[in-house]
Design a protein around this motif. Sequence first.
Motif, PDB file in Angstrom:
ATOM      1  N   UNK A  76      29.202   3.829  21.561  1.00  0.00           N
ATOM      2  CA  UNK A  76      29.422   5.076  22.310  1.00  0.00           C
ATOM      3  C   UNK A  76      30.776   5.018  22.989  1.00  0.00           C
ATOM      4  N   UNK A  77      31.409   6.179  23.031  1.00  0.00           N
ATOM      5  CA  UNK A  77      32.647   6.314  23.784  1.00  0.00           C
ATOM      6  C   UNK A  77      32.273   6.695  25.206  1.00  0.00           C
ATOM      7  N   UNK A  78      32.968   6.123  26.163  1.00  0.00           N
ATOM      8  CA  UNK A  78      32.732   6.440  27.579  1.00  0.00           C
ATOM      9  C   UNK A  78      33.860   7.325  28.077  1.00  0.00           C
ATOM     10  N   UNK A  79      33.480   8.381  28.786  1.00  0.00           N
ATOM     11  CA  UNK A  79      34.479   9.315  29.302  1.00  0.00           C
ATOM     12  C   UNK A  79      34.213   9.566  30.775  1.00  0.00           C
ATOM     13  N   UNK A  80      35.280   9.445  31.563  1.00  0.00           N
ATOM     14  CA  UNK A  80      35.210   9.754  33.003  1.00  0.00           C
ATOM     15  C   UNK A  80      36.098  10.944  33.271  1.00  0.00           C
ATOM     16  N   UNK A  81      35.570  11.882  34.047  1.00  0.00           N
ATOM     17  CA  UNK A  81      36.346  13.052  34.448  1.00  0.00           C
ATOM     18  C   UNK A  81      36.212  13.234  35.951  1.00  0.00           C
ATOM     19  N   UNK A  82      37.128  14.028  36.499  1.00  0.00           N
ATOM     20  CA  UNK A  82      37.129  14.358  37.923  1.00  0.00           C
ATOM     21  C   UNK A  82      37.251  15.863  38.058  1.00  0.00           C
ATOM     22  N   UNK A  83      36.644  16.401  39.094  1.00  0.00           N
ATOM     23  CA  UNK A  83      36.784  17.825  39.368  1.00  0.00           C
ATOM     24  C   UNK A  83      35.449  18.468  39.660  1.00  0.00           C
ATOM     25  N   UNK A  84      35.372  19.781  39.459  1.00  0.00           N
ATOM     26  CA  UNK A  84      34.114  20.504  39.639  1.00  0.00           C
ATOM     27  C   UNK A  84      33.169  20.037  38.547  1.00  0.00           C
TER      28      UNK A  84
END
Length: 161
Positions: free
Chosen positions: A87-95
């Motif tokens: 699996x690819x891991x993705x981190x995001x920030x924001x609403x």
Amino acid sequence: MTVLVWIAEGTWPACVDAARTHAPAGADFVLLHVSDDDVPAAARGAFAGLLGRGHPDQDPGRRIEHLATTSAEDLLRAAADRLARPARRERRHGRVEREVVAAAEHADLLVLARGGDRTRLGPRSLGKPVRFVVDHAPCPVLLVWPEPPPGVDSIPPPPPR
């Protein structure tokens, strides 16, 4: 097929289990965690307003951002271990709700869990961010209960006529 799994505190194990169970063999998995930037910003503002205009080195927002990053990495690592598939891991920030919808743009399936009142069946079992994602997702959605669902006797009675 790309399966996007929303990794949120408290509900992620059910999402990972549902993805593992319902995704077809050979699916590509993306584990997504979104951090809300409002908390560090609020800490910065409170600190600056009360104490810290002349002490940027003591800004609590930095510490909160660091803790959020560490927590996100820990959750994504645990989710990947539980998934037991590449699996690819993705981190995001924001609403949070908007970032989840944006991340789902190229997904074939989005897996998420209810995040509201889970003591009874009904629309209140979807918190505001989850409701937004369900209403705006650009792909099919698999909505799961993070624990065994309440019985059908938890449905409120119909309104009087």
